[in-house]
Design a protein around this motif. Structure first.
Motif, PDB file in Angstrom:
ATOM      1  N   SER A 151     -32.205 -27.010  18.608  1.00 31.77           N
ATOM      2  CA  SER A 151     -32.315 -26.776  20.022  1.00 31.77           C
ATOM      3  C   SER A 151     -33.850 -27.049  20.210  1.00 31.77           C
ATOM      4  O   SER A 151     -34.289 -27.532  21.462  1.00 31.77           O
ATOM      5  CB  SER A 151     -32.074 -25.076  19.966  1.00 31.77           C
ATOM      6  OG  SER A 151     -32.784 -24.409  21.138  1.00 31.77           O
ATOM      7  N   ASP A 192     -34.209 -30.449  21.365  1.00 37.65           N
ATOM      8  CA  ASP A 192     -33.357 -30.846  22.758  1.00 37.65           C
ATOM      9  C   ASP A 192     -32.102 -31.368  22.241  1.00 37.65           C
ATOM     10  O   ASP A 192     -31.532 -32.156  23.281  1.00 37.65           O
ATOM     11  CB  ASP A 192     -34.198 -31.608  23.883  1.00 37.65           C
ATOM     12  CG  ASP A 192     -35.462 -30.610  24.461  1.00 37.65           C
ATOM     13  OD1 ASP A 192     -35.497 -29.289  24.064  1.00 37.65           O
ATOM     14  OD2 ASP A 192     -36.293 -31.487  24.863  1.00 37.65           O
ATOM     15  N   PHE A 200     -29.103 -30.547  22.086  1.00 37.11           N
ATOM     16  CA  PHE A 200     -28.271 -29.301  22.713  1.00 37.11           C
ATOM     17  C   PHE A 200     -26.745 -29.147  22.107  1.00 37.11           C
ATOM     18  O   PHE A 200     -26.407 -28.177  21.650  1.00 37.11           O
ATOM     19  CB  PHE A 200     -28.413 -29.000  24.053  1.00 37.11           C
ATOM     20  CG  PHE A 200     -29.860 -28.978  24.778  1.00 37.11           C
ATOM     21  CD1 PHE A 200     -30.843 -28.048  24.027  1.00 37.11           C
ATOM     22  CD2 PHE A 200     -30.495 -29.674  25.719  1.00 37.11           C
ATOM     23  CE1 PHE A 200     -31.915 -27.639  24.410  1.00 37.11           C
ATOM     24  CE2 PHE A 200     -31.579 -29.412  25.974  1.00 37.11           C
ATOM     25  CZ  PHE A 200     -32.542 -28.449  25.601  1.00 37.11           C
ATOM     26  N   VAL A 214     -29.796 -22.185  24.880  1.00 34.16           N
ATOM     27  CA  VAL A 214     -29.454 -23.338  25.089  1.00 34.16           C
ATOM     28  C   VAL A 214     -28.759 -23.507  26.312  1.00 34.16           C
ATOM     29  O   VAL A 214     -29.065 -24.373  26.993  1.00 34.16           O
ATOM     30  CB  VAL A 214     -28.885 -23.696  23.756  1.00 34.16           C
ATOM     31  CG1 VAL A 214     -28.235 -25.455  23.876  1.00 34.16           C
ATOM     32  CG2 VAL A 214     -29.750 -24.004  22.489  1.00 34.16           C
TER      33      VAL A 214
END
Length: 600
Positions: free
Chosen positions: A163, A166, A168, A195
């Protein structure tokens, strides 16, 4: 022989030690460390070199006294040197003393003894993470999970790291596994919601936060997360109540106080918002977001002196994603002469901001500077034609030599800009010649030509407030005019709502860069746009532009006025407190008929 005490090494002594260790371990696992230690020491009184007793006593000190833990576990290893459990826990003791390299060596030694020892992989990952070796930590966590697929701790650690990076989709997959294994894991629900919120899936995020808060109703962190989701879905009063609850649960919770200020700002309760930002700064004077939010509100209300100074904090707000280059050359903020110097001005925000702040470049040249502009590739050709620009490069190009540098968004501060001193002369950008294909297309139609932008980047954090659904444009599109869609992306539901119209040309998707957009904009009679880069482009080209603004607009459009001191050719149409775009469109439609009767 004393009753109950047996000769070390005898079967009876070994059984008594085993019983003591079992009792001590039960006390240990129940959290009763003092009695557990007393029991381990009693076992050691029977056999001072008993390795399990030395090891367990050492483990009991891992958190509070890792140095003592290290010495005891080393004694256990001396007695039983090949036990991977001892080696791994010695690694934990070393890590807890920040002896990271030694800890890694011990985990590696344990893994040579037992390659599928998932705990050693897990603790090795935590050590690598503490050393800032994130990718290696992810690999180690992967190995731990491969040997123990249902270990919640390893899965959640990996999800949290992914997370932060990034990544995700991968993070969500791990959070999903954690929650499937342990449905009541409030922290995983909260973090998965964060997220989802970053992916602009606010309703799904809110469902996670609702579930998490039901599990831990007195968690200020989850209340703060839930408030953020409520704000994202437009439930501002509920969001304010949730941030108030988070701050009540934890009175020094600066993030919740800043978020409370943001919602108050959304609600146009500006004095209360400023008070919240001030409260946050009293608790933590270095809280960057508190300063940045304070800056945007001061700029919105026209306090440019304090606003532009505070705005420098934006570079320390991680959520804004501003990458500040680490130049060896000094930063220039107006304090020294530019005569004979080469200054690099570099784009640090979005396309619209680059266009907006580029107006200062001629002022740098007027002070005797040679100006190099470093901007987004899509703006390089257009900015390169500006007065005062000696060289324009994009962000991927090698840097030439320069003496000083300044981010474009810092130029208003460097020049001491006030409302009265805004450099508002337009045009300061020059459009290239209109391509023949567009000249022929426009030349064959004598109707008024109006540029139209109703939505911006769907991933923009404020997209929900600033973009308009295409079906609301129907009153305008019914007018006797040619409408030219300038936005490069048309969302599928908007394309369906627009249908096939003989007076609408979706030109934006064919534009290669802003020079193409500028050529078309310069040939239009009017641009009607929401708050995107098109507004800045039309204003910088000196073209008439009607700007459609949400109730609480971006700072540069100020409050309660229909004009802009930044762009003399702009006219502002604002939402009222009802935040209804249809009433804004109705006013634009009325103004169109009134000012351009041929469109009726």
């Amino acid at each position: 022989m004393i009753p109950g005490k047996h000769r070390p090494g005898s079967p009876l002594a070994q059984q008594q030690i085993a019983d003591l260790l079992g009792r001590g371990l039960a006390l240990h696992q129940a959290g009763n460390l003092p009695q557990a230690r007393e029991t381990y020491r009693f076992a050691l009184s029977l056999d001072p070199r008993q390795p399990d007793a030395l090891h367990l006593l050492g483990v009991s000190f891992l958190t509070e006294h890792p140095g003592e833990a290290e010495q005891l576990i080393r004694q256990a290893i001396a007695a039983s040197p090949r036990n991977p459990l001892y080696l791994a826990n010695l690694g934990v003791a070393l890590r807890n003393q920040h002896k990271f390299d030694d800890a890694l060596a011990m985990f590696d030694k344990a893994l040579r003894r037992k390659s599928d020892y998932w705990e050693a992989h897990f603790h090795r990952a935590l050590t690598l993470l503490a050393m800032g070796r994130t990718e290696e930590a992810l690999t180690a966590l992967g190995r731990a999970i491969a040997h123990n697929p249902d270990h919640v701790g390893a899965l959640k650690y990996r999800a949290d790291i992914l997370s932060d990076l990034d990544r995700f989709d991968a993070a969500l997959a791990d959070y999903d596994r954690v929650i499937k294994i342990m449905p009541g894991h409030a922290a995983a629900l909260n973090n998965r919601g964060i997220v989802l919120l970053r992916l602009l899936r606010a309703e799904a995020a809110l469902a996670d936060f609702d579930a998490a808060i039901a599990l831990e109703p007195r968690s200020p962190e989850i209340a703060n997360s839930r408030g953020s989701a409520l704000r994202a879905v437009g439930r501002l009063d509920d969001a304010l109540a949730e941030f108030d609850r988070a701050a009540a649960l934890k009175p020094d919770f600066v993030d919740a106080i800043v978020n409370r200020g943001s919602v108050l700002q959304d609600l146009a309760r500006y004095d209360e918002a400023l008070a919240a930002y001030a409260q946050a700064q009293r608790i933590n004077p270095d809280h960057a977001l508190a300063h940045w939010n304070d800056a945007t509100l001061r700029l919105l209300t026209g306090d440019y002196a304090r606003g532009f100074a505070e705005a420098e904090w934006q570079r320390k707000v991680p959520a804004l994603g501003i990458v500040t280059p680490n130049f060896a050359q000094p930063l220039w903020l107006g304090e020294s002469s530019l005569e004979g110097k080469t200054i690099l001005v570099h784009a640090d925000l979005g396309f619209g901001d680059t266009i907006h702040f580029a107006r200062y470049i001629p002022m740098l040249a007027a002070r005797g500077a040679r100006v190099i502009a470093r901007v987004q590739a899509a703006l390089r050709k257009l900015i390169g034609t500006m007065e005062g620009v000696s060289l324009c490069i994009d962000k991927s190009a090698p840097l030439p030599e320069f003496d000083l540098h300044c981010p474009l968004s810092s130029l208003p501060l460097a020049f001491g800009t006030t409302l009265e001193s805004i450099p508002a002369a337009v045009p300061y950008l020059t459009a290239p010649e209109l391509p023949e294909t567009w000249r022929e297309r426009f030349g064959n139609d004598e109707r008024m030509k109006i540029g139209l932008v109703w939505s911006g980047n769907a991933t923009h954090s404020n997209d929900r407030n600033r973009s308009i659904r295409a079906e609301l444009l129907a009153p305008l599109l019914a007018r006797n005019a040619v409408f030219v869609g300038l936005q490069t992306e048309v969302r599928p539901h908007d394309r369906a709502a627009l249908g096939e119209r003989d007076n609408l040309i979706l030109a934006g998707p064919s534009f290669a860069d802003f020079s193409d957009t500028a050529a078309v904009v310069a040939a239009l009679d009017l641009v009607i746009t929401v708050d995107t880069s098109a507004a800045h482009l039309a204003g910088a080209l000196g073209r008439p532009v009607w700007l459609l603004l949400p109730h609480v607009p971006d700072w540069r459009w100020l409050l309660d006025r229909e004009d802009s001191p930044w762009y003399p050719t702009a006219r502002l149409f604002r939402q009222d407190a009802g935040r209804d775009w249809s009433t804004v469109i109705a006013r634009v439609d009325h103004a169109l008929i009134e000012e351009f009767p041929t469109t009726s």
